[in-house]
Design a protein around this motif. Structure first.
Motif, PDB file in Angstrom:
ATOM      1  N   LEU A   1       8.007   7.414   5.431  1.00 56.48           N
ATOM      2  CA  LEU A   1       8.792   8.596   5.088  1.00 56.48           C
ATOM      3  C   LEU A   1       8.504   9.732   6.070  1.00 56.48           C
ATOM      4  N   ALA A   2       7.239   9.925   6.416  1.00 56.36           N
ATOM      5  CA  ALA A   2       6.867  10.969   7.368  1.00 56.36           C
ATOM      6  C   ALA A   2       7.447  10.669   8.752  1.00 56.36           C
ATOM      7  N   SER A   3       7.411   9.416   9.157  1.00 57.83           N
ATOM      8  CA  SER A   3       7.976   9.038  10.455  1.00 57.83           C
ATOM      9  C   SER A   3       9.477   9.273  10.481  1.00 57.83           C
ATOM     10  N   PHE A   4      10.154   8.880   9.416  1.00 61.20           N
ATOM     11  CA  PHE A   4      11.595   9.087   9.363  1.00 61.20           C
ATOM     12  C   PHE A   4      11.929  10.566   9.376  1.00 61.20           C
ATOM     13  N   SER A   5      11.156  11.361   8.657  1.00 65.18           N
ATOM     14  CA  SER A   5      11.391  12.804   8.620  1.00 65.18           C
ATOM     15  C   SER A   5      11.220  13.406  10.013  1.00 65.18           C
ATOM     16  N   SER A   6      10.210  12.972  10.742  1.00 63.18           N
ATOM     17  CA  SER A   6       9.988  13.468  12.105  1.00 63.18           C
ATOM     18  C   SER A   6      11.145  13.107  13.024  1.00 63.18           C
ATOM     19  N   VAL A   7      11.602  11.873  12.929  1.00 65.23           N
ATOM     20  CA  VAL A   7      12.729  11.438  13.761  1.00 65.23           C
ATOM     21  C   VAL A   7      13.983  12.228  13.403  1.00 65.23           C
ATOM     22  N   GLU A   8      14.218  12.438  12.113  1.00 65.38           N
ATOM     23  CA  GLU A   8      15.385  13.198  11.676  1.00 65.38           C
ATOM     24  C   GLU A   8      15.339  14.628  12.221  1.00 65.38           C
ATOM     25  N   GLN A   9      14.162  15.251  12.206  1.00 65.93           N
ATOM     26  CA  GLN A   9      14.020  16.605  12.741  1.00 65.93           C
ATOM     27  C   GLN A   9      14.274  16.628  14.245  1.00 65.93           C
ATOM     28  N   LEU A  10      13.804  15.621  14.960  1.00 66.75           N
ATOM     29  CA  LEU A  10      14.040  15.552  16.403  1.00 66.75           C
ATOM     30  C   LEU A  10      15.520  15.362  16.715  1.00 66.75           C
ATOM     31  N   VAL A  11      16.201  14.537  15.938  1.00 62.49           N
ATOM     32  CA  VAL A  11      17.641  14.326  16.140  1.00 62.49           C
ATOM     33  C   VAL A  11      18.393  15.628  15.896  1.00 62.49           C
ATOM     34  N   ASN A  12      18.034  16.343  14.835  1.00 59.97           N
ATOM     35  CA  ASN A  12      18.678  17.621  14.548  1.00 59.97           C
ATOM     36  C   ASN A  12      18.417  18.643  15.653  1.00 59.97           C
ATOM     37  N   ALA A  13      17.180  18.699  16.148  1.00 62.32           N
ATOM     38  CA  ALA A  13      16.856  19.625  17.232  1.00 62.32           C
ATOM     39  C   ALA A  13      17.628  19.264  18.497  1.00 62.32           C
ATOM     40  N   ASN A  14      17.745  17.982  18.785  1.00 65.46           N
ATOM     41  CA  ASN A  14      18.487  17.536  19.958  1.00 65.46           C
ATOM     42  C   ASN A  14      19.960  17.906  19.843  1.00 65.46           C
ATOM     43  N   SER A  15      20.514  17.763  18.652  1.00 62.68           N
ATOM     44  CA  SER A  15      21.907  18.121  18.414  1.00 62.68           C
ATOM     45  C   SER A  15      22.121  19.621  18.640  1.00 62.68           C
ATOM     46  N   ARG A  16      21.204  20.422  18.148  1.00 55.52           N
ATOM     47  CA  ARG A  16      21.309  21.874  18.348  1.00 55.52           C
ATOM     48  C   ARG A  16      21.191  22.228  19.829  1.00 55.52           C
ATOM     49  N   LEU A  17      20.303  21.555  20.537  1.00 56.78           N
ATOM     50  CA  LEU A  17      20.139  21.802  21.967  1.00 56.78           C
ATOM     51  C   LEU A  17      21.408  21.440  22.721  1.00 56.78           C
ATOM     52  N   ASP A  18      22.022  20.311  22.378  1.00 57.76           N
ATOM     53  CA  ASP A  18      23.292  19.918  23.003  1.00 57.76           C
ATOM     54  C   ASP A  18      24.359  20.977  22.773  1.00 57.76           C
ATOM     55  N   THR A  19      24.408  21.514  21.564  1.00 57.82           N
ATOM     56  CA  THR A  19      25.385  22.559  21.245  1.00 57.82           C
ATOM     57  C   THR A  19      25.135  23.807  22.082  1.00 57.82           C
TER      58      THR A  19
ATOM     59  N   ASP B   1       0.842  -1.190   0.000  1.00 58.35           N
ATOM     60  CA  ASP B   1       0.000   0.000   0.000  1.00 58.35           C
ATOM     61  C   ASP B   1       0.888   1.255   0.000  1.00 58.35           C
ATOM     62  N   PRO B   2       0.698   2.174  -0.963  1.00 58.25           N
ATOM     63  CA  PRO B   2       1.551   3.369  -1.029  1.00 58.25           C
ATOM     64  C   PRO B   2       1.451   4.253   0.213  1.00 58.25           C
ATOM     65  N   THR B   3       0.339   4.193   0.914  1.00 55.71           N
ATOM     66  CA  THR B   3       0.219   5.021   2.122  1.00 55.71           C
ATOM     67  C   THR B   3       1.192   4.556   3.204  1.00 55.71           C
ATOM     68  N   GLN B   4       1.573   3.279   3.178  1.00 59.69           N
ATOM     69  CA  GLN B   4       2.572   2.800   4.131  1.00 59.69           C
ATOM     70  C   GLN B   4       3.918   3.455   3.873  1.00 59.69           C
ATOM     71  N   PHE B   5       4.281   3.625   2.602  1.00 56.22           N
ATOM     72  CA  PHE B   5       5.541   4.275   2.271  1.00 56.22           C
ATOM     73  C   PHE B   5       5.536   5.733   2.704  1.00 56.22           C
ATOM     74  N   ILE B   6       4.427   6.409   2.457  1.00 52.88           N
ATOM     75  CA  ILE B   6       4.319   7.815   2.861  1.00 52.88           C
ATOM     76  C   ILE B   6       4.391   7.914   4.380  1.00 52.88           C
ATOM     77  N   SER B   7       3.759   6.996   5.067  1.00 52.03           N
ATOM     78  CA  SER B   7       3.804   6.979   6.532  1.00 52.03           C
ATOM     79  C   SER B   7       5.221   6.753   7.041  1.00 52.03           C
TER      80      SER B   7
END
Length: 136
Positions: free
Chosen positions: A60-78, A52-58
């Protein structure tokens, strides 16, 4: 005939252990690696039972959210490290007394590590700058 089957099984086991060891060495997955996995998954899906293509979009959206959280955490550590450095610089030359009162002296340097800040005194002793430490 049983010898080739055993050899094949052994090769599969060694391949598995190799991929497991490389995975344990690097537990990070960057955005490009994720997209490569997604494309490989699309190319190798069963044509009689497509995913189901919606699984791929889901995914991708989950990975994007995790990537944004990791980046925010890195900035906070800095930011926290920069604040600790700034605070540490202002403490050099001040007198400090440990929480139990057994160690005191003038701060000559500050070391910032993962567990917090450690002050080195003029007499060579060190004090972890934590709650209960008196700075004057």
């Amino acid at each position: 005939m049983s010898v080739p089957a055993t050899t094949s099984s052994t090769n599969a086991a060694s391949t598995t252990s190799t991929s497991t060891s490389s995975t344990s060495e690097s537990n990070t997955l960057d955005y490009n690696s994720f997209l490569q996995l997604l494309v490989a998954q699309l190319q190798n899906q069963d044509p009689t039972d497509p995913t189901d293509p919606t699984q791929f979009i889901s995914q991708l959206a989950s990975f994007s959210s995790v990537e944004q959280l990791v980046n925010a955490n890195s900035r906070l550590d800095t930011m926290l490290t920069q604040a600790a450095i700034s605070q540490g610089a202002s403490l050099i030359g001040k007198n400090v007394t440990s929480a139990d009162g057994t160690v005191s002296g003038k701060i000559v340097s500050i070391e910032i590590n993962s567990s917090g800040s450690v002050a080195t005194l003029a007499n060579g002793s060190t004090i972890e700058l934590a709650s209960g430490v008196v700075i004057s």
